[in-house]
Scaffold this active site. Structure first.
Site, PDB file in Angstrom:
ATOM      1  N   LYS A  32       0.835  -1.207   0.000  1.00  0.00           N
ATOM      2  CA  LYS A  32       0.000   0.000   0.000  1.00  0.00           C
ATOM      3  C   LYS A  32       0.872   1.261   0.000  1.00  0.00           C
ATOM      4  CE  LYS A  32      -2.511   1.114   3.944  1.00  0.00           C
ATOM      5  NZ  LYS A  32      -2.330   2.513   4.348  1.00  0.00           N
ATOM      6  N   SER A  33       1.869   1.292   0.865  1.00  0.00           N
ATOM      7  CA  SER A  33       2.711   2.500   0.971  1.00  0.00           C
ATOM      8  C   SER A  33       3.441   2.781  -0.337  1.00  0.00           C
ATOM      9  CB  SER A  33       3.757   2.316   2.078  1.00  0.00           C
ATOM     10  OG  SER A  33       3.134   2.277   3.331  1.00  0.00           O
ATOM     11  N   ARG A  37       3.058   5.956  -3.310  1.00  0.00           N
ATOM     12  CA  ARG A  37       4.178   6.806  -3.745  1.00  0.00           C
ATOM     13  C   ARG A  37       4.398   6.693  -5.248  1.00  0.00           C
ATOM     14  NH1 ARG A  37       4.360   5.603   1.512  1.00  0.00           N
ATOM     15  NH2 ARG A  37       5.616   6.873   2.935  1.00  0.00           N
ATOM     16  N   ARG A 131      -8.886  12.705  11.727  1.00  0.00           N
ATOM     17  CA  ARG A 131      -7.442  12.508  11.956  1.00  0.00           C
ATOM     18  C   ARG A 131      -6.657  13.820  11.910  1.00  0.00           C
ATOM     19  NH1 ARG A 131      -5.568   7.392   8.630  1.00  0.00           N
ATOM     20  NH2 ARG A 131      -3.776   7.649  10.012  1.00  0.00           N
ATOM     21  N   SER A 174       6.675  10.045  11.622  1.00  0.00           N
ATOM     22  CA  SER A 174       5.632   9.836  10.614  1.00  0.00           C
ATOM     23  C   SER A 174       6.233   9.903   9.216  1.00  0.00           C
ATOM     24  CB  SER A 174       4.541  10.903  10.752  1.00  0.00           C
ATOM     25  OG  SER A 174       3.729  10.886   9.577  1.00  0.00           O
ATOM     26  N   GLN A 176       4.518   9.766   6.617  1.00  0.00           N
ATOM     27  CA  GLN A 176       3.633  10.579   5.778  1.00  0.00           C
ATOM     28  C   GLN A 176       4.043  12.045   5.844  1.00  0.00           C
ATOM     29  OE1 GLN A 176      -0.269   9.605   7.275  1.00  0.00           O
ATOM     30  NE2 GLN A 176      -0.223   7.547   6.406  1.00  0.00           N
ATOM     31  N   ASP A 323       1.960  -0.309  12.167  1.00  0.00           N
ATOM     32  CA  ASP A 323       0.809  -0.948  11.513  1.00  0.00           C
ATOM     33  C   ASP A 323       0.619  -2.405  11.942  1.00  0.00           C
ATOM     34  OD1 ASP A 323       0.242   1.390  10.195  1.00  0.00           O
ATOM     35  OD2 ASP A 323       1.292   0.820   8.352  1.00  0.00           O
ATOM     36  N   LYS A 350      -4.959   6.655  14.384  1.00  0.00           N
ATOM     37  CA  LYS A 350      -4.956   5.963  13.093  1.00  0.00           C
ATOM     38  C   LYS A 350      -6.393   5.940  12.556  1.00  0.00           C
ATOM     39  CE  LYS A 350      -0.609   5.140  12.692  1.00  0.00           C
ATOM     40  NZ  LYS A 350       0.136   5.761  11.601  1.00  0.00           N
ATOM     41  N   ARG A 396      -7.265  -2.785   9.822  1.00  0.00           N
ATOM     42  CA  ARG A 396      -6.297  -3.588  10.574  1.00  0.00           C
ATOM     43  C   ARG A 396      -6.927  -4.224  11.830  1.00  0.00           C
ATOM     44  NH1 ARG A 396      -2.078  -2.917   7.270  1.00  0.00           N
ATOM     45  NH2 ARG A 396      -1.606  -0.816   6.594  1.00  0.00           N
TER      46      ARG A 396
END
Ligand code: S3P
Length: 437
Positions: A32-33, A37, A131, A174, A176, A323, A350, A396
């Site tokens: 996913k990450s 990107r 968030r 982080s 992100q 995660d 999260k 998750r």
């Protein structure tokens, strides 16, 4: 429903029966990450990027939807995706950019678009709207961006314009936030530097280099010069180790388990789980390793070597395993010595408050534990029973408790099981194939 909150899919339940073993070989979908990107940088680059094994999760597809809205052309053929980028000039979208449930999309995209002329409003679903986004506004504002939030939250409106480089220290671990700053720095005037107190996942560094950007690292300081242009690439996305985590932890629950995972992402900044698995009593054999665009990909085999011991997870390790902590917590009662997790306050912000939801569901299954503001202490030697599990619409949490259910004394009903599709739509099908009953 407010017009600035994106829609949710309908709630479904899954019944998970106890298993007697866990065996088989599986290829988990693309990371996913990394998919986020590659999707974003392909959207900005010049030329057509060809990606295979792109994530099947809903989140990276939210990213692709935003790229299309910004003028990139996206062609999907199963998990093969072609993105023709805007060659450095995003268009003003006609509507809002819908980030769905995806914090990665909203935060990283903010950095990617902040230097472009136009007004960009990013929205998300109820969870994403709760968030924290101030962590993004702060560095981007220091670079000269004008960003509106509502009480520190989405909807986020960016009034794009020229940016100047900054020297930034990330106050919270982080990836992100780091990525938002690097993506903005790539398009700012001057050289942006960034240091992290805890080194987080480095996929953005590898991806930027793959697309032709130059980045340098001096100790803990990363630097990126502005004004660099990106060129399209061809790449295969490695399997998602955070998805594989659910099966790795399942394999730990049974003395005769045998699990083979191939084409799996083994980037060292993501693979701390393998050390925890080994510490708990798992045996991991690396059967093959390769490197593509800086990312390590391999095949591993996992067995359980002995009785499950215990683990103490804190400090930098908590940030690196962020995660995977819900599933580690979900199997903790079945270990001999228990698991303590501290320094994981980020879990509370999260897709849900993951500490509170892990606690709620462990309690429903009959476990004893102590909840802290920044973690949980879960004693070992406990037999859990069947219960009604609340995923809280968090992927998750749904998957973590499906794993805990494999070793329970009776069946569990997972409510909100559809949330798994955010990162791993095939999860329940694969789980049922691997769990032997
Ligand atoms: C991610 C970073 C982590 C992680 C998320 C994906 C990324 O979030 O929890 O699932 O791809 O960079 P934070 O950066 O908020 O820790």
């Amino acid at each position: 429903m407010s017009s600035t909150i994106a829609q949710h899919s309908a709630s479904t339940t899954q019944i998970v029966r106890p298993a007697r073993s866990f065996q088989g070989s599986v290829t988990v979908p693309g990371d996913k990450s990394i998919s986020h990107r590659y999707g974003m940088l392909a959207g900005l680059a010049e030329g057509t990027t060809k990606l295979s094994n792109f994530s099947t999760g809903a989140d990276p597809h939210s990213t692709l939807g935003c790229m299309e809205a910004l003028g990139a052309k996206v062609v999907k053929n199963g998990t093969s995706i072609e993105v023709t980028g805007v060659a450095g000039a995003f268009q003003q979208p006609t509507g809002k950019l819908d980030c769905g449930n995806s914090g990665s999309t909203m935060r990283m995209l903010a950095g990617l678009i902040a230097s472009h002329p136009g007004t960009f409003t990013m929205i998300g679903d109820h969870s994403l709207t709760m968030r924290p986004m101030e962590r993004i506004r702060k560095p981007l504002s220091a670079m000269g961006a004008r960003i509106d939030l509502v009480d520190g939250h989405a909807p986020m409106t960016i009034h794009g314009g020229p940016l100047k480089a900054i020297d930034f220290e990330t106050p919270i671990p982080s990836a992100q936030v780091k990525t938002a700053v690097l993506f903005a720095g790539l398009q700012a005037e001057g050289t942006t530097s960034l240091s992290e107190a805890v080194r987080t996942r480095d996929h953005s560094e590898h991806a930027l280099k793959a697309f032709g950007a130059t980045l340098s690292r001096n100790g803990e300081k990363l630097s990126i010069a502005g004004g660099q242009k990106l060129k399209a690439i061809e790449a295969t996305v490695p399997g998602d180790i955070s998805s594989a985590a659910f099966f790795l932890c399942s394999a730990l629950l049974f003395p005769d388990s045998n699990l083979v995972l191939d084409s799996l992402g083994l980037n060292p900044t993501r693979a701390a789980l393998l050390d925890v698995i080994t510490a708990l009593g798992g045996k991991i054999k690396v059967l093959m390793v390769e490197e593509h665009h800086g990312e390590t990909i391999g095949t591993i085999q996992v067995n359980r070597a002995e009785e499950l011991k215990g683990a103490e997870i804190s400090g930098a390790l908590s940030a690196q395993l962020i995660d995977e902590l819900p599933v580690i917590a979900a199997i903790a009662p079945y270990t001999r010595d228990g698991v303590t997790i501290r320094d994981a306050k980020e879990l509370r912000v999260k897709e849900s408050d993951r500490i509170a939801l892990v606690a709620k569901n462990l309690k429903a299954m009959g476990a004893e534990f102590t909840e802290f503001e920044d973690g949980l202490a879960i004693p070992g030697g406990q037999q859990l029973h069947g219960a009604e599990i609340d995923s809280g619409s968090d992927h998750r949490i749904a998957m973590a408790f499906a794993v805990a259910a494999l070793k329970a004394s009776s069946e569990n009903v997972i409510h909100g099981a559809e949330a798994a599709a955010i990162s791993f739509p095939e999860f329940f099908q694969f789980l049922n194939e691997l769990a032997k009953r």
